[in-house]
Design a protein around this motif. Structure first.
Motif, PDB file in Angstrom:
ATOM      1  N   SER A 164      -9.755 -10.095   2.165  1.00 25.53           N
ATOM      2  CA  SER A 164      -9.659  -8.682   1.812  1.00 25.53           C
ATOM      3  C   SER A 164     -10.958  -7.965   2.135  1.00 25.53           C
ATOM      4  O   SER A 164     -12.041  -8.550   2.060  1.00 25.53           O
ATOM      5  CB  SER A 164      -9.343  -8.523   0.320  1.00 25.53           C
ATOM      6  N   LYS A 168      -8.976  -4.612  -0.382  1.00 30.58           N
ATOM      7  CA  LYS A 168      -7.651  -4.450   0.199  1.00 30.58           C
ATOM      8  C   LYS A 168      -7.377  -5.582   1.187  1.00 30.58           C
ATOM      9  O   LYS A 168      -8.180  -5.815   2.094  1.00 30.58           O
ATOM     10  CB  LYS A 168      -7.541  -3.098   0.915  1.00 30.58           C
ATOM     11  N   ARG A 170      -6.604  -7.663   4.308  1.00 29.19           N
ATOM     12  CA  ARG A 170      -6.703  -7.260   5.704  1.00 29.19           C
ATOM     13  C   ARG A 170      -6.109  -8.299   6.650  1.00 29.19           C
ATOM     14  O   ARG A 170      -5.469  -7.935   7.639  1.00 29.19           O
ATOM     15  CB  ARG A 170      -8.181  -7.032   6.059  1.00 29.19           C
ATOM     16  N   ARG A 258      -3.578  -6.841   9.723  1.00 24.76           N
ATOM     17  CA  ARG A 258      -3.057  -5.492   9.526  1.00 24.76           C
ATOM     18  C   ARG A 258      -3.632  -4.541  10.572  1.00 24.76           C
ATOM     19  O   ARG A 258      -4.802  -4.600  10.914  1.00 24.76           O
ATOM     20  CB  ARG A 258      -3.431  -4.970   8.133  1.00 24.76           C
ATOM     21  N   ASP A 260      -3.052  -1.053  10.219  1.00 25.11           N
ATOM     22  CA  ASP A 260      -3.086   0.300   9.665  1.00 25.11           C
ATOM     23  C   ASP A 260      -4.454   0.680   9.109  1.00 25.11           C
ATOM     24  O   ASP A 260      -4.679   1.834   8.748  1.00 25.11           O
ATOM     25  CB  ASP A 260      -2.039   0.461   8.567  1.00 25.11           C
ATOM     26  N   GLN A 261      -5.388  -0.289   9.016  1.00 22.88           N
ATOM     27  CA  GLN A 261      -6.688  -0.013   8.422  1.00 22.88           C
ATOM     28  C   GLN A 261      -7.841  -0.128   9.404  1.00 22.88           C
ATOM     29  O   GLN A 261      -8.922   0.408   9.153  1.00 22.88           O
ATOM     30  CB  GLN A 261      -6.954  -0.983   7.257  1.00 22.88           C
ATOM     31  N   ALA A 262      -7.654  -0.831  10.501  1.00 25.62           N
ATOM     32  CA  ALA A 262      -8.748  -1.050  11.442  1.00 25.62           C
ATOM     33  C   ALA A 262      -8.171  -1.478  12.786  1.00 25.62           C
ATOM     34  O   ALA A 262      -6.992  -1.774  12.913  1.00 25.62           O
ATOM     35  CB  ALA A 262      -9.712  -2.107  10.913  1.00 25.62           C
TER      36      ALA A 262
END
Length: 269
Positions: A164, A168, A170, A258, A260-262
Motif C-alpha cells: 500500500s 491505499k 497499490r 492498480r 487509477d492512482q499512478a
C-alpha cells in the motif's frame, strides 16, 4: 557520498516536538501493544514525519539520541529503523553529521531496475506498507519451476503481499523464492521489510538483473477485494524473474498493479 550532497544546504532540525506528538498520539511504542516490532513502528513514524511535514530534500532528521528520547526505545531499535530507511533510499546518512531526507525522484521505474517496487516508491518519499497474505513452503507448479530453473521436487517459499502507498492498496504481489538460495526464508519475519534488502543482508544475495513482462488486464474478484477496486477495473499484470550475480534465478513473481492512482515508467537500453 557525492559532492552535490556535501554542498547541499541543510535544514536545522526542529522536529523533536512533532516526533513527541506522534509518540503521544499512539500512546508510545510498546512490544505488547502492537504486532509490529519496535523498529518498524519508529520507521513508520519517521515516514509519517517526512510525508506530513513535507520535509525538503537534504533536511536533517533528529539525532539518534533525540529519537531514542522521543520514542523511549534503545539506540539499537533506532539504528535498525534508520538502516531500513537508508536501504529503501528514503534517507541517507553522513558520518558524524546525522541522517537526511534523500532527494526525491518523480518516476516510479521499478520495471527497469533492480530496486523493486517499494524501494522505487520510497524514493518519492511516499509511505509504503506491506500486508503479508501468505508466507510458507509449497511445491511449485510447472511454470514456477521453469522460471526459477528448479529441479524435480524442489520446494519454494511463497510470499504473497499487498503493498500500500500512503495507506491505499497499490499492488498485489505473488512471489516465489528459490529455497536453495535462501534456506529458512519461510520463517524470516517480512512484515514491513524490503524483500531485496532482506535477501542482501541475511543471505548475501546481490541482484544482477531482472526480466519483466507486463500486459493490460482486468481485476478479478480476488484482485478487486485485495486492491479495493471494482471487479473488472483495468490493471497492469506484471511477471518478473530476478537473477543474482551467479545468474541463478532467486525470485519469480506475478503482480497486479492498480492504474487509477499512478503510472509505471521504465527505460529500455
Amino acid at each position: 557520498m557525492n559532492e552535490a550532497r556535501r554542498r547541499a544546504p541543510r535544514t536545522p532540525t526542529t522536529l523533536v516536538p512533532t516526533l513527541k506528538a506522534l509518540a503521544e498520539r499512539d500512546n508510545g511504542l510498546r512490544d505488547n501493544g502492537s504486532s509490529l516490532p519496535l523498529w518498524s513502528q519508529v520507521k513508520s513514524a519517521l515516514l509519517t514525519l517526512i510525508v506530513t511535514e513535507k520535509l525538503a530534500e537534504n533536511a536533517r532528521l533528529p539525532s539518534e539520541a533525540e529519537l531514542c528520547d522521543s520514542f523511549g526505545v534503545s539506540r539499537t531499535v533506532v539504528r535498525e529503523a534508520l538502516t531500513q530507511l537508508v536501504s529503501e533510499r528514503v534517507i541517507y546518512k553522513l558520518q558524524g553529521k546525522g541522517a537526511f531526507v534523500a532527494p526525491k525522484r518523480d518516476d516510479q521505474g521499478f520495471l527497469g531496475s533492480n530496486i523493486g517496487f517499494s524501494g522505487e516508491l520510497h524514493l518519492t518519499n511516499h509511505s509504503v506498507s506491506r500486508a503479508i497474505l501468505r508466507q510458507e513452503l509449497i511445491a511449485p507448479d510447472e511454470r514456477v519451476c521453469r522460471m526459477l530453473r528448479l529441479g524435480p521436487n524442489e520446494p519454494v517459499v511463497a510470499l504473497d503481499r499487498v503493498l500500500s502507498v500512503d495507506g491505499k492498496p497499490r499492488i498485489l504481489v505473488y512471489t516465489f523464492i528459490n529455497l536453495r538460495l535462501a534456506p529458512g526464508f519461510e520463517q524470516v519475519p517480512m512484515h514491513n521489510r524490503s524483500l531485496y534488502d532482506t535477501l542482501s543482508r541475511r543471505y548475501g544475495i546481490t541482484l544482477k538483473r531482472a526480466e519483466r513482462w507486463l500486459e493490460a488486464a482486468t481485476a478479478t474478484p480476488e484482485h478487486a477485494e485485495l486492491l479495493e477496486i471494482p471487479v473488472g477495473s483495468p490493471v497492469i499484470a506484471i511477471e518478473s524473474v530476478t537473477y543474482m550475480q551467479t545468474d541463478e534465478a532467486v525470485e519469480y513473481y506475478t503482480a497486479v498493479y492498480r492504474t487509477d492512482q499512478a503510472r509505471l515508467h521504465f527505460i529500455v537500453k
